[in-house]
Scaffold this motif. Structure first.
Motif: not given
Lengths: 418, 333
Positions: A88-89, A92-93, B27-28, B31, B149, B159, B231
């Protein structure tokens, strides 16, 4: 400690900003997020993976298919939970275009739904699992398994063992899904050919002393099948031969891969195993690969290195067809399916339906010899038979194969065990 | 000395600032914060045992694991817990954690100190072994993938929405545990920690008190596991390996046992280093190791012990001054 951490974060941030500012807008850029263990017990595997991919990049001056590659490696610590966060990092990043890598089967299982949810291409180069590549693959349209499927090399191995005239085999394997799938593949083809698995012994993952298991192995077997990983690979043959047992051994690929081989003693000479790669394949492509890799990193490449080198090549050729512009995951996979690469391990193509590789499987015998002009006598996995273009379904009918349950501790059942 | 009200106000303000700032930070980070909060509930549950009852448990991952597996099995095998029934799963998760703790407690509470540690470790490994080997239910080594989810008006696959939900559980758990430890029951736990024999002589059934604390900690462990499964979207034996228990214990020690908020700070630091710093530098493990070592060497009461140490240092110099003044007086007379 706190100021130190702050500095670290600041410095890291500055570096990232610097990198971001340096990217030019002229040539197209492709960002590849690479997941591999850089800490924890699987660090060395991760190093081989990164080195393999990096070597291909270096050979092509950091360009794949006309695109400038931004190669971002993240440490997944060999844990599926961390894989999800790091993926996800990266998505997204860092806004990567694709994810590549990971080692464990559970990592592949954890990353597959992420790829679906984020519509992100994920190429599993080492991490793989039978069911993921078979009954579940339709759930994951953005997943490609470019390396292998655990049972894939073991189907030909079972056939080969049968062709040697072995009638009864005792099987001993690491007790987890990866072991079940390898042993399952072997058992299915061996028994379909008329052989009998007369005993199955499951040893816990990480077993260091096989003393309790070796005496319990039945004496009337013609050969032994082993499926070991990591330090178990080193320990088992040592103890087995020390016990005076001279029966031939046929093994799953990881029992004798190039990762374990340099640390093994002469007791493994003559042992046979099967995998999609051997460092001793005698083709010009592989010879060049082994020599360059060894010159650069000081060791013989393992299948972990080769698999990622080959994946980099596959990405290279696929992007080249799109003029260096990343076309989006589905389009990318469709193009990938049309390309047959010539990797160090031989020709590899994708099965269009299951997006798993069709490739040569090599039956290999450990020999002590000189290879590729190296001066010293070393252990090499000499190829004694090549099964060309093997799919994960071997010679079975795909629909029939998929109708049976996934290989497990209890399947195929041990019909000839007493 | 800060009064209790001021402390509460500070914590509440910090939480409000946290919940306002984090969702705007990309977003990260959202999370990461979600993961840290879900895990912090487990760390706080460890603190109830370690910090307030004086029982160092190395098996807390077991309750975490059953909560997580319950969520995953219900969702994949029974399609349960994907809508409003998610709240039922939360309750079930806490119940199963509590139930397991009730069983394990019968074995573990009889012992104390290092024996308690060993027994909880062994029981925790039993649950891990079950997850690893019970292939038909747990998927063995490969684990279970959740298909997505839950969604009930709120779409938790977003998220930020999910962050708020986990934050809600986190804040509520913290408040509940705070009320619990300030209650007479909580006070008697501290009494047991300090001197069990005296509490027995005073007429308390110390075994029962410890047993109940153990069960409560198990329930929060289960809750933490339910949130953790949602999660990650994936549960595997790796979720409940020994290191999960050790991590939770280390977080508590790092932040300061017996403070609740210390467990949260510990979780924040460990997650920050392991999952954020690790994306920046390769030597993050040395940094984390150094933090652990320095904390143990210089801050045996954890980071939450820093203010107390400063006060103590001040008090010492003050006392020193008094002593010197007295000496001076003595020499004069």
């Amino acid at each position: 400690m706190k100021p130190k951490m702050l500095t670290a974060i600041l410095v890291g941030g500055a570096i990232m900003l610097g990198l971001g500012a340096g990217a030019s807008a002229q040539t197209p850029e492709v960002k590849i997020g690479f997941l591999a263990p850089r800490s924890g017990i699987f660090t060395q595997l991760g190093t081989d993976m990164v080195d393999g991919f990096q070597m291909y990049l270096d050979e092509h001056k950091g360009m794949l298919g006309g695109a400038k590659v931004k190669f971002i490696v993240e440490d997944d610590q060999g844990k599926p939970d961390v894989d999800v966060t790091k993926a996800k990092k990266l998505i997204l990043q860092d806004k990567v275009d694709m994810l590549v890598g990971a080692v464990l089967a559970s990592s592949a299982y954890a990353l597959a739904p992420v790829s679906t949810a984020e519509k992100m291409l994920y190429i599993g180069t080492v991490s793989t699992a039978d069911d993921l590549a078979q009954r579940q693959i339709s759930k994951y349209p953005y997943l490609v398994l470019s390396g292998w499927v655990p049972s894939q090399p073991n189907h030909p191995l079972g056939q080969w063992a049968c062709d040697q005239g072995y009638k009864k085999i005792v099987a001993i394997s690491a007790d987890y899904a990866f072991g079940y799938e390898q042993m399952g593949g072997f058992q299915q083809t061996f028994e379909d050919c008329g052989g009998k698995i007369i005993q199955k012994i499951w040893v816990p993952l990480g077993t260091k002393d096989f003393g309790p298991y070796i005496p319990s192995m039945k004496a009337d077997a013609d050969a032994i099948f082993t499926m070991m990983v990591g330090p178990m690979s080193l320990q088992f043959p040592k103890q087995f031969r020390a016990s005076g047992n001279k029966k031939p051994i046929v093994g799953g690929g990881t029992s004798y891969d190039e990762f374990a081989l340099p640390f093994m003693g002469d007791e493994v000479i003559g042992d046979v195993s099967a995998l999609q790669y051997s460092a001793a394949i005698e083709t010009p492509e592989n010879e060049a690969f082994v020599k360059n890799y060894r010159a650069k990193y000081g060791k013989v490449p393992s299948y972990y290195s080769e698999s990622n080198y080959a994946a980099a090549k596959w990405i290279d050729l696929t992007l080249a067809k799109h003029g260096g512009k990343y076309p989006g995951p589905i389009e990318f996979i469709n193009t990938m399916k049309t390309i047959k690469i010539n990797a160090p391990r031989g020709p590899v193509s994708l099965d269009p339906e299951t997006k798993s590789p069709i490739q040569n499987i090599y039956i290999k015998k450990v020999e002590k010899k000189k290879m590729f002009g190296y001066g010293k006598d070393e252990l090499w996995n000499t190829v004694i038979k090549t099964y060309p273009a093997v799919s994960q379904f071997w010679t079975y009918d795909k629909a029939k194969f998929l109708a049976q349950p996934v290989y497990s501790r209890d399947f195929p059942p041990c019909k000839y065990c007493e | 000395m800060m009064s209790q009200t001021i402390k509460i106000v500070v914590v509440v303000l910090a939480l409000v600032a946290f919940v306002i700032i984090v969702p705007t930070s990309g977003s990260f980070v959202v999370l990461l914060a979600t993961r840290a909060m879900a895990f912090a509930i487990l760390a706080m549950s460890v603190d109830i045992l370690l910090g307030f009852t004086g029982l160092s448990s190395l098996g807390q991952a077991a309750y975490f694991g059953v909560g997580a597996y319950l969520t995953a099995v219900l969702a994949t095998k029974f399609h349960f817990g994907l809508g409003w029934d998610f709240w039922l799963v939360v309750v079930l998760g806490m119940l199963i954690g509590a139930a397991l703790a009730a069983v394990f407690g019968l074995f573990a509470i009889r012992a104390g100190g290092v024996y308690f540690l060993m027994i909880t470790l062994a029981l925790g490994q039993c649950v891990w072994g079950l997850a690893y080997r019970w292939n038909s239910v747990t998927g063995g080594d490969n684990g279970i993938n959740l298909s997505g989810r839950p969604s009930f008006g709120l779409d938790l696959s977003n998220e930020v929405t999910f962050f708020y939900l986990v934050f809600g559980f986190f804040a509520a758990s913290m408040a509940l545990m705070y009320v619990l430890i300030r209650s007479p029951f909580g006070r008697s736990l501290v009494g047991i920690r300090e001197r069990e024999l005296r509490m027995q002589i005073l007429g308390y059934n110390t075994w029962l008190h410890k047993y109940i604390a153990f069960i409560i900690a198990g329930a929060f462990g289960g809750l933490s596991g339910v949130l953790w499964a949602q999660t990650n979207g994936h549960v595997s034996p790796e979720t409940l390996v020994l290191t999960t228990s050790v991590d939770a214990l280390l977080m508590v020690v790092l932040g300061g046992a017996g403070t609740l908020i210390g467990a949260v700070i510990g979780a924040a630091i460990v997650f920050g280093m392991r999952e954020y710093l690790s994306t920046l530098v390769p030597w993050w493990q040395y940094a984390l190791g150094a933090v652990y070592v320095l904390t143990i060497l210089y801050l045996p009461s954890g980071l939450m012990g820093v203010p107390a140490r400063i006060r103590q240092a001040r008090a010492n110099t003050a006392a020193q001054n008094v002593v010197e003044a007295n000496k001076e007086l003595a020499t004069k007379t």
